[in-house]
Design an enzyme around this catalytic site. Structure first.
Site, PDB file in Angstrom:
ATOM      1  N   SER A 239       0.909  -1.256  -0.031  1.00 55.86           N
ATOM      2  CA  SER A 239      -0.057   0.194  -0.186  1.00 55.86           C
ATOM      3  C   SER A 239       0.950   1.101  -0.031  1.00 55.86           C
ATOM      4  O   SER A 239       2.124   1.185  -0.062  1.00 55.86           O
ATOM      5  CB  SER A 239      -0.778  -0.008   1.432  1.00 55.86           C
ATOM      6  OG  SER A 239      -0.076   0.181   2.477  1.00 55.86           O
ATOM      7  N   LYS A 240       0.423   2.419   0.021  1.00 53.91           N
ATOM      8  CA  LYS A 240       1.140   3.745   0.180  1.00 53.91           C
ATOM      9  C   LYS A 240       2.058   3.800   0.992  1.00 53.91           C
ATOM     10  O   LYS A 240       3.079   4.491   0.940  1.00 53.91           O
ATOM     11  CB  LYS A 240      -0.025   4.844   0.040  1.00 53.91           C
ATOM     12  CG  LYS A 240      -0.417   5.440  -1.045  1.00 53.91           C
ATOM     13  CD  LYS A 240      -1.073   6.886  -0.887  1.00 53.91           C
ATOM     14  CE  LYS A 240      -1.827   7.119  -2.122  1.00 53.91           C
ATOM     15  NZ  LYS A 240      -2.847   8.207  -1.844  1.00 53.91           N
ATOM     16  N   ARG A 241       1.603   3.151   2.209  1.00 53.91           N
ATOM     17  CA  ARG A 241       2.744   3.155   3.235  1.00 53.91           C
ATOM     18  C   ARG A 241       4.063   2.900   2.868  1.00 53.91           C
ATOM     19  O   ARG A 241       5.127   3.038   3.479  1.00 53.91           O
ATOM     20  CB  ARG A 241       2.470   2.283   4.435  1.00 53.91           C
ATOM     21  CG  ARG A 241       1.378   2.896   5.437  1.00 53.91           C
ATOM     22  CD  ARG A 241       0.994   1.656   6.398  1.00 53.91           C
ATOM     23  NE  ARG A 241       0.404   0.632   5.938  1.00 53.91           N
ATOM     24  CZ  ARG A 241       0.789  -0.740   6.248  1.00 53.91           C
ATOM     25  NH1 ARG A 241       2.100  -0.729   6.822  1.00 53.91           N
ATOM     26  NH2 ARG A 241       0.382  -1.721   5.489  1.00 53.91           N
TER      27      ARG A 241
END
Ligand code: GLU
Length: 468
Positions: A239-241
Site C-alpha cells: 500500500s501507499k505506506r
C-alpha cells in the site's frame, strides 16, 4: 482457438503496481500465444470512477508499452447491451425483481449474524412477484442455482469449488437501473470473446457467481487465472505506506519502463533463476503454469538494481527519450538548446541511479545554473586558477575539433606545460562549466556544454574568480 485476454481496471484511482502486474501478465500471455489483448475500463460505479483515473491508467499502460489490440472499451457505453441481457434473463425466468427494502435486508442480516450464519439474501422475492406497484423501487437479482457445486480449475490455484448453497441471488441491476460489476464483467467477457481471465485473487469469490451466469447465458466459461497479491517489504499488503505504488510515481522517481516491467514480471512468475528479461524473452518464456501460488514481496532494492542495469544497457537513444521527459519536468523548455539526450545518457549512466537524478545533474547543460558550489570553490580555486582558466580558454577557443578525447589531450598538455596536476586544470574548469566539481571526464563535460556555452562560462568564471 485464438487466445484473448483483457485488462479490466475500475478507474477509481491511479494504476498501482498490483494492477500493472495483472495487466502485464494478461498482455504477456496474449503475446506469448499470438493472441489478442483487450483494454476495458470498468466504469459502472459512476460515483467512484473519474476521468483523471481513466487518463492515468491509459498513460501508465502506454508508458509501460503494454499495447492493446482492442479498446479501450467503456462499460458505461454498453448500458443498452446490459439492459438487453437482463431482459433476456428476466424473460427466461433466470432473474427476478426484488422489492425487499433496506430495512428488511438489514434485519435479515442481523438475524443471520446472531445465529452465526454467513449473511446472504434469503430469496424472499424469488417466488413472489406480485403485489407491487410500478413505482416501487426494485433491484434485479440473478437466480443462482440452489443446489450442487460450482467449480473451476484455476491456472494458479488448481481446483476451486464452492457450494451453491453458500452463494445467494446476487444483484445484477441496482434500484437506479445500473448494472453491477459481477454481471457486466460476464456479459463483456462473453461479447468480447475473452478466453482467459487473468486477474487478482481478490476476485476468486466472484468467480463462482460469474460461472453460474455463464451457464445461464449458455456461454462457454473461460479459463481463470487468479494472481496472488503483492506484499510490501514488511510482509503486509502493498500500500501507499510502502512508498511509491502508482506506476506514474515510478516514472516521476526516475525509473525506466523496462526496469519496472522486468521487475513486475518476476513478482509471481519465474523462469529458472533468470532475473533479467528482454521483452522478447518474457514473451517467449511466459506461461501460466510458472506463476507462483504464494504472494510475492516487493523489493525496492531489486528494482533499483534493474533500473541501473537498464540505464546502462538499453540503447542511449531510448533512455534519452525518457530523460527528455524528466528534463522538461525540471524546467527545461527547449532541450534542443542543449546536448542530445543520448550524449548525457552515455556520460551519466554509470554515475547516476535514476533518470530523475540524471536530469538534475544534466540541467546545467540545458540552462544556466545558479552560482558556484562554495565548497568546490574553496577547495579548488587557488592562486593561479584564474591564470589556468585563461590559458584553458585560449587553448579551447582555438580548438579545431570540439571532440572529447582531443580536448582531454590538449588540456593534459596544458597541465604538464604549467607543471601542475590535471586536477588543477580540470577542477576549476568543471566548476566554471557546471558550478560543481563533480562531472564526467573534462572532455565529455566540454562536449556536453557545447563550444559556445563552454567558452562563455569559462569567461564568466574568469571574471568572477578574478574578483576574489
Ligand atoms: N474491474 C475489476 C477491478 O478493477 C477487475 C475485474 C476483472 O478483472 O474481472 O478490480
Amino acid at each position: 482457438m485464438q487466445v484473448k485476454t483483457r485488462f479490466a481496471p475500475s478507474p477509481t484511482g491511479y494504476l498501482h503496481v498490483g494492477g500493472a502486474r495483472t495487466a502485464l501478465f494478461s498482455w504477456l500471455y496474449a503475446r506469448h500465444c499470438g493472441g489478442r489483448f483487450v483494454l476495458r475500463i470498468e466504469d459502472t460505479d459512476r460515483e467512484r470512477s473519474t476521468q483523471s483515473a481513466i487518463d492515468a491508467i491509459i498513460e501508465s499502460m502506454k508508458w509501460l508499452k503494454l499495447n492493446w489490440d482492442e479498446g479501450p472499451f467503456y462499460q458505461t457505453k454498453r448500458f443498452d447491451r446490459y439492459r438487453e441481457v437482463i431482459q433476456k434473463l428476466l424473460d427466461e425466468g433466470k432473474a427476478y425483481k426484488c422489492w425487499c427494502t433496506k430495512e428488511r435486508l438489514e434485519k435479515l442480516r442481523e438475524e443471520q449474524m446472531k445465529q452465526g450464519l454467513k449473511p446472504r439474501y434469503d430469496g424472499h422475492c424469488r417466488d413472489c412477484q406480485t403485489g407491487h406497484s410500478p413505482d416501487e423501487p426494485y433491484v434485479i437479482r440473478f437466480k443462482n442455482p440452489t443446489e450442487g457445486t460450482v467449480s473451476f480449475n484455476d491456472a494458479v490455484k488448481g481446483k476451486v469449488e464452492f457450494k451453491n448453497s453458500e452463494l445467494d441471488d446476487f444483484i445484477i441491476q441496482r434500484t437506479d437501473g445500473t448494472p453491477t460489476y459481477n454481471f457486466c464483467v460476464v456479459v463483456d467477457d462473453i461479447d468480447m470473446g475473452i478466453t482467459h481471465v487473468i486477474r487478482g485473487d481478490d476476485h476468486v469469490n466472484n468467480t463462482p457467481r460469474q460461472i453460474n451466469l455463464y451457464h445461464a447465458l449458455g456461454a462457454k466459461v473461460p479459463e481463470f487465472c487468479h494472481l496472488a497479491m503483492i506484499l510490501g517489504d514488511d510482509g503486509t499488503k502493498l500500500s501507499k505506506r510502502h512508498g511509491a505504488v502508482s506506476v506514474m510515481q515510478y516514472r516521476e522517481d526516475g525509473y525506466l519502463p523496462d526496469a519496472l516491467v522486468n521487475y513486475l514480471v518476476r513478482l509471481g512468475w519465474s523462469h529458472g533463476d533468470q532475473e533479467i528479461f528482454s521483452r522478447d524473452e518474457m514473451i517467449r518464456d511466459f506461461t501460466l503454469e510458472a506463476i507462483t501460488k504464494s504472494a510475492s514481496g516487493f523489493n525496492t532494492k531489486k528494482l533499483d538494481w534493474l533500473n541501473a542495469h537498464y540505464m546502462k544497457t538499453l540503447p542511449a537513444d531510448e533512455v534519452g527519450e525518457e530523460l527528455l521527459w524528466h528534463l522538461k519536468r525540471q524546467g527545461v523548455e527547449d532541450p534542443s538548446k542543449g546536448p542530445a539526450a543520448a550524449l548525457v545518457v552515455k556520460a551519466y549512466a554509470e554515475r547516476t541511479h535514476t533518470l530523475k537524478e540524471m536530469a538534475q545533474k544534466a540541467l546545467c547543460y540545458y540552462k544556466d545554473f545558479e552560482g558556484y558550489d562554495p565548497k568546490a570553490v574553496k577547495k579548488w580555486i587557488k592562486d593561479g586558477s584564474v591564470e589556468i582558466l585563461q590559458s584553458a580558454y585560449d587553448l579551447l577557443s582555438s580548438a579545431k575539433n570540439w571532440e572529447s578525447a582531443e580536448l582531454d589531450k590538449a588540456l593534459e598538455a596544458l597541465a604538464s606545460e604549467k607543471g601542475v596536476g590535471m586536477g588543477a586544470v580540470g577542477q576549476p574548469l568543471r566548476i566554471a562549466l557546471t558550478g560543481s566539481s563533480v562531472s564526467p571526464g573534462i572532455g565529455d563535460t566540454l562536449v556536453l556544454c557545447g563550444r559556445d556555452r563552454a567558452l562563455l562560462r569559462i569567461q564568466k568564471a574568469i571574471t568572477e574568480f578574478s574578483r576574489k
